[in-house]
Design a protein around this motif. Structure first.
Motif, short mmCIF file in Angstrom:
data_model
loop_
_atom_site.label_atom_id
_atom_site.label_comp_id
_atom_site.label_asym_id
_atom_site.label_seq_id
_atom_site.Cartn_x
_atom_site.Cartn_y
_atom_site.Cartn_z
N SER A 38 0.81 -1.22 0.00
CA SER A 38 0.00 0.00 0.00
C SER A 38 0.85 1.27 0.00
CB SER A 38 -0.91 0.02 1.24
OG SER A 38 -0.12 -0.01 2.43
N VAL A 39 2.18 1.12 -0.06
CA VAL A 39 3.08 2.28 -0.04
C VAL A 39 3.46 2.65 -1.47
CG1 VAL A 39 5.27 3.20 0.78
CG2 VAL A 39 3.98 1.58 2.20
N PRO A 40 3.21 3.88 -1.89
CA PRO A 40 3.55 4.26 -3.27
C PRO A 40 5.05 4.40 -3.45
CG PRO A 40 2.82 6.19 -2.05
CD PRO A 40 2.62 5.01 -1.14
N ALA A 41 5.47 4.39 -4.70
CA ALA A 41 6.88 4.66 -5.00
C ALA A 41 7.18 6.12 -4.70
CB ALA A 41 7.15 4.37 -6.48
N TYR A 42 8.41 6.39 -4.27
CA TYR A 42 8.77 7.79 -4.05
C TYR A 42 10.27 7.99 -4.18
CZ TYR A 42 9.67 6.17 0.80
OH TYR A 42 10.11 5.49 1.91
N ALA A 43 10.64 9.21 -4.58
CA ALA A 43 12.03 9.65 -4.61
C ALA A 43 12.30 10.44 -3.33
CB ALA A 43 12.30 10.52 -5.84
N TYR A 44 13.53 10.37 -2.83
CA TYR A 44 13.85 11.05 -1.57
C TYR A 44 15.33 11.41 -1.53
CZ TYR A 44 15.42 6.35 -0.21
OH TYR A 44 16.04 5.13 -0.16
N LEU A 45 15.67 12.32 -0.63
CA LEU A 45 17.03 12.83 -0.55
C LEU A 45 17.34 13.25 0.88
CD1 LEU A 45 19.64 13.79 -2.05
CD2 LEU A 45 18.49 16.00 -2.32
N ALA A 46 18.44 12.78 1.44
CA ALA A 46 18.87 13.22 2.76
C ALA A 46 19.16 14.72 2.71
CB ALA A 46 20.11 12.45 3.19
N SER A 47 18.69 15.44 3.72
CA SER A 47 18.76 16.89 3.67
C SER A 47 20.19 17.43 3.69
CB SER A 47 17.97 17.50 4.83
OG SER A 47 18.54 17.14 6.07
N GLY A 48 21.12 16.67 4.24
CA GLY A 48 22.50 17.15 4.31
C GLY A 48 23.07 17.51 2.96
N TYR A 49 22.66 16.81 1.91
CA TYR A 49 23.19 17.09 0.57
C TYR A 49 22.77 18.47 0.08
CZ TYR A 49 24.41 12.11 0.16
OH TYR A 49 24.95 10.86 0.35
N PRO B 6 30.88 14.07 3.51
CA PRO B 6 30.99 15.42 4.09
C PRO B 6 29.63 16.07 4.38
CG PRO B 6 31.42 15.52 1.74
CD PRO B 6 31.30 14.06 2.09
N GLU B 7 28.55 15.44 3.93
CA GLU B 7 27.22 16.04 4.11
C GLU B 7 26.48 15.51 5.33
OE1 GLU B 7 26.00 12.08 3.23
OE2 GLU B 7 27.66 13.26 2.47
N CYS B 8 27.01 14.48 6.01
CA CYS B 8 26.22 13.80 7.03
C CYS B 8 26.14 14.62 8.31
CB CYS B 8 26.79 12.41 7.30
SG CYS B 8 28.19 12.40 8.40
N SER B 9 25.31 14.16 9.24
CA SER B 9 25.04 14.93 10.46
C SER B 9 26.27 15.06 11.34
CB SER B 9 23.90 14.27 11.25
OG SER B 9 24.23 12.93 11.58
N ALA B 10 27.24 14.16 11.18
CA ALA B 10 28.46 14.22 11.99
C ALA B 10 29.55 15.05 11.31
CB ALA B 10 28.98 12.82 12.26
N ALA B 11 29.25 15.65 10.16
CA ALA B 11 30.25 16.41 9.42
C ALA B 11 30.70 17.63 10.22
CB ALA B 11 29.69 16.84 8.07
N SER B 12 31.96 18.00 10.01
CA SER B 12 32.53 19.17 10.67
C SER B 12 32.49 20.37 9.73
CB SER B 12 33.97 18.89 11.08
OG SER B 12 34.79 18.78 9.91
N ALA B 13 32.88 21.52 10.26
CA ALA B 13 32.96 22.72 9.42
C ALA B 13 33.96 22.52 8.29
CB ALA B 13 33.34 23.92 10.27
N LEU B 14 35.02 21.75 8.54
CA LEU B 14 36.00 21.47 7.49
C LEU B 14 35.37 20.61 6.39
CD1 LEU B 14 39.40 20.76 9.30
CD2 LEU B 14 38.81 22.70 7.84
N ASP B 15 34.57 19.61 6.80
CA ASP B 15 33.93 18.74 5.81
C ASP B 15 33.08 19.54 4.84
OD1 ASP B 15 34.99 16.42 6.98
OD2 ASP B 15 33.30 16.23 8.35
N ILE B 16 32.34 20.52 5.36
CA ILE B 16 31.46 21.33 4.52
C ILE B 16 32.26 22.09 3.46
CG2 ILE B 16 29.77 23.20 4.52
CD1 ILE B 16 28.76 20.57 5.68
N ARG B 17 33.52 22.35 3.74
CA ARG B 17 34.34 23.08 2.77
C ARG B 17 34.56 22.29 1.49
NH1 ARG B 17 39.60 24.76 3.87
NH2 ARG B 17 39.28 25.94 1.95
#
Length: 249
Positions: free
Chosen positions: A19-30, A217-228
């Protein structure tokens, strides 16, 4: 150039089930990381025809390929390993079509996790299908009990990741059981885990700004350096835009 670049970013996909439809999704960190770095994310669901891919790529200035499940080794002529959990076929077919066209156009690209592995394969490299089996002396690169599992990183100083992290101890978020074996022609390794597992590659081709990170580098444990990593990528996209404008001026 002051305008913000449009950065395409592929979405994951889950097929319909009961009963679950198909869906596209994306982790917000990206997409949040692209926004913080000064780009405008354009989320792309799986596409199934080349005309749609062409139309999309005419409108964006760079592309990010996300992580996720495993690439199906049977698509590259190898047997399916028991540890492999393949991506949904609709996503993998779309990702491969997109990567082929991105490479053909020499569009700036950042591949993360599975995205880096696809970049390497598309350009002629190959993969270890299971680190535990193929590299038994490697440290853990995945912890099912810890989504924020991290390990240390050794970087090449004269590289994009070298500019990002500089000197000192580096720890990055890691959650993968596949890894690059042979590096694609035209690319060099710019970061490894101390156990030798490849964690970043960068293009050596003068006409193509392309980078891949096995770590996230996008995950919740990423540091300020990772975001660079994203800041460097968006800056590279802007530079590519400026170069194209100069060529047509």
């Amino acid at each position: 150039m002051s305008c913000k670049p449009l950065i395409g970013i592929n979405a994951d996909f889950r097929a319909a089930a009961r009963s679950v439809p198909a869906y596209a999704y994306l982790a917000s960190g990206y997409f949040q990381s692209i926004l913080k770095a000064g780009g405008v994310p354009v989320v792309v669901p799986p596409l199934d025809d080349l005309d749609s891919v062409h139309a999309l790529l005419q409108g964006v200035h760079g592309f990010v390929f996300i992580g996720g499940g495993d690439l199906d080794p049977r698509n590259d002529g190898f047997m399916l390993h028991p540890s492999v959990r393949p991506l949904d076929p609709a996503r993998e077919a779309s990702d491969r079509m997109l990567m082929n066209e991105v490479a053909e156009r020499r569009m700036p690209v950042l591949g993360i996790g599975t995205g880096m592995q696809l970049l390497n394969i598309q350009q002629g490299g190959n993969l270890f299908l299971d680190i535990k089996e193929d590299l038994p002396n490697a440290v853990p690169h995945f912890d099912a009990q810890d989504a924020n599992h991290r390990h240390t990183l050794d970087v090449v100083s004269d590289s994009l990741v070298g500019r990002v992290y500089g000197d000192g101890e580096i720890r990055v978020s890691s959650r993968h059981h596949m890894a690059i074996d042979e590096v694609a022609p035209g690319f060099r390794v710019t970061a490894r885990c101390p156990d030798g597992v490849i964690e970043a590659i960068e293009s050596e081709m003068m006409d193509w700004f392309a980078i891949g990170t096995q770590f996230h580098p996008e995950c919740s444990a990423a540091s300020a350096l990772d975001i660079r990593i994203f800041e460097e990528f968006v800056d590279g996209v802007k530079e590519s835009m400026d170069q194209r404008l100069r060529l047509v001026a």
